[in-house]
Scaffold this motif. Sequence first.
Motif, PDB file in Angstrom:
ATOM      1  N   UNK A 230      48.569  41.657  30.537  1.00 37.94           N
ATOM      2  CA  UNK A 230      49.381  42.157  29.570  1.00 37.94           C
ATOM      3  C   UNK A 230      49.127  42.798  28.437  1.00 37.94           C
ATOM      4  N   UNK A 231      47.872  43.260  28.361  1.00 41.25           N
ATOM      5  CA  UNK A 231      47.481  44.099  27.022  1.00 41.25           C
ATOM      6  C   UNK A 231      47.820  45.387  27.384  1.00 41.25           C
ATOM      7  N   UNK A 232      47.829  46.150  26.288  1.00 46.47           N
ATOM      8  CA  UNK A 232      48.335  47.705  26.490  1.00 46.47           C
ATOM      9  C   UNK A 232      47.616  48.601  26.929  1.00 46.47           C
ATOM     10  N   UNK A 233      47.758  49.910  27.108  1.00 45.48           N
ATOM     11  CA  UNK A 233      46.760  50.940  27.452  1.00 45.48           C
ATOM     12  C   UNK A 233      46.684  51.936  26.148  1.00 45.48           C
TER      13      UNK A 233
ATOM     14  N   UNK B 183      52.459  44.086  33.623  1.00 42.71           N
ATOM     15  CA  UNK B 183      52.977  42.845  32.860  1.00 42.71           C
ATOM     16  C   UNK B 183      54.099  42.055  33.535  1.00 42.71           C
ATOM     17  N   UNK B 184      54.542  42.908  34.589  1.00 41.36           N
ATOM     18  CA  UNK B 184      55.738  42.280  35.027  1.00 41.36           C
ATOM     19  C   UNK B 184      55.609  40.856  35.840  1.00 41.36           C
ATOM     20  N   UNK B 185      56.684  40.685  36.748  1.00 41.91           N
ATOM     21  CA  UNK B 185      55.975  39.465  37.746  1.00 41.91           C
ATOM     22  C   UNK B 185      54.840  39.741  38.591  1.00 41.91           C
ATOM     23  N   UNK B 186      54.590  38.506  38.971  1.00 43.74           N
ATOM     24  CA  UNK B 186      53.209  38.678  39.908  1.00 43.74           C
ATOM     25  C   UNK B 186      53.811  39.491  41.041  1.00 43.74           C
ATOM     26  N   UNK B 187      54.837  39.214  41.429  1.00 42.34           N
ATOM     27  CA  UNK B 187      55.528  40.058  42.655  1.00 42.34           C
ATOM     28  C   UNK B 187      55.467  41.483  42.558  1.00 42.34           C
ATOM     29  N   UNK B 188      55.879  42.270  41.352  1.00 38.59           N
ATOM     30  CA  UNK B 188      55.508  43.414  41.135  1.00 38.59           C
ATOM     31  C   UNK B 188      54.183  43.958  40.932  1.00 38.59           C
TER      32      UNK B 188
END
Length: 278
Positions: free
Chosen positions: A109-112, A148-153
Motif C-alpha cells: 500500500x506504499x506509493x511509487x 493496494x486493491x483486493x488480494x484478488x486484483x
Amino acid sequence: MKYRAEYVIGDLQGCYAAYLELLDKIDFDPKQDKLWFVGDLVARGEDSLSTLRHVKNLCEQGAAATVLGNHDINLIAVWRGFAPLKKKDKTEDIINAPDCDELLNWLRRQPLLLCPNEHTVMVHAGIPPHWSIKQAKRYAREVETQLSSSLFQLNRVLPKLYSGEADEWSEHLNGFTRIRAITNYFTRMRLCKKDGALEFNFKSSLTDEMPADFRPWFEWQVPRERKILFGHWAALKAEVDLPSARALDGGCVWGNCLVAYRLEDGKIFSASERCPKD
C-alpha cells in the motif's frame, strides 16, 4: 507539522546495522524529525526483516514515508507465489515471520511517488524525459491503485509486471501492459532514449560504455519544476547531483555506504558500517 530536520535516505536493502548507525549519526528523533526512503527497503543486506519492521513502525508513527522499489515489489510477488525466493535476496525471514502478512499488506500500500516538499519529488528509479511531473503523479496512482486493491486484483496484476523486454510507451497503452510499463519506469529505469525507450541490462557506472542512443535518464535535459530524488542505481554511489536530479543509492550492500540527504540544505551524511560479505 514543522520538523526539526528531514532526510531522504538511499536504498536500505536490509542493511540494518548501517541504517541504525546512520540514524545515530543524524541524531534522528521520531518526535522532531522525518525520514523519506527511496525504496528497496529489503533484499540483499543482513537483516531485511528488522529493517522492514523498523521502517513500517516509523511510517505508522508519521515519522517516515517510503516509495516502492523493484526489490520491494519482488518481495510482494514472492509472498503471493508469483516469483521465486532468490537465495541472494535474504528475505526468507520475512516470508517465514509471524507478522509476514501484516508487513507485506502494509508494504503493498506504499506509493511509487512522493513529494517531500514543494521543491522535490521522490521516486525509486527516476522519471523519464517524456513525462512531466504532473503526468508522473497520475501514472503512479494508476499502479498504486492496482497494488493496494483486493488480494484478488493483486494476484491478477503481479504476474503481468515481469518481462525481459521493455514495453514501448504510449499514452494509449492500456490494461496490464500499461501498468507494467509505468512500473518499469518508476522502479527499473537507468538508461533510456529521449523518447523514453528503456534498456534493462546496463547497471554500470557513467564511465562505462553504454548502448548506442541510450543515456542515463537524468542526462536528457528537460524543464523540471521539482528536483527528482532517486535511488536504485548503486554504481552511481550517490555522487550524481544535478539541478534536476539527485542520486541517493550509495551502494551500501555492495561495500560502499548508506547515505542520508538533508532536505533543508542538501548536506549528505553517510554511515561507515558496511553490510557483511557472504
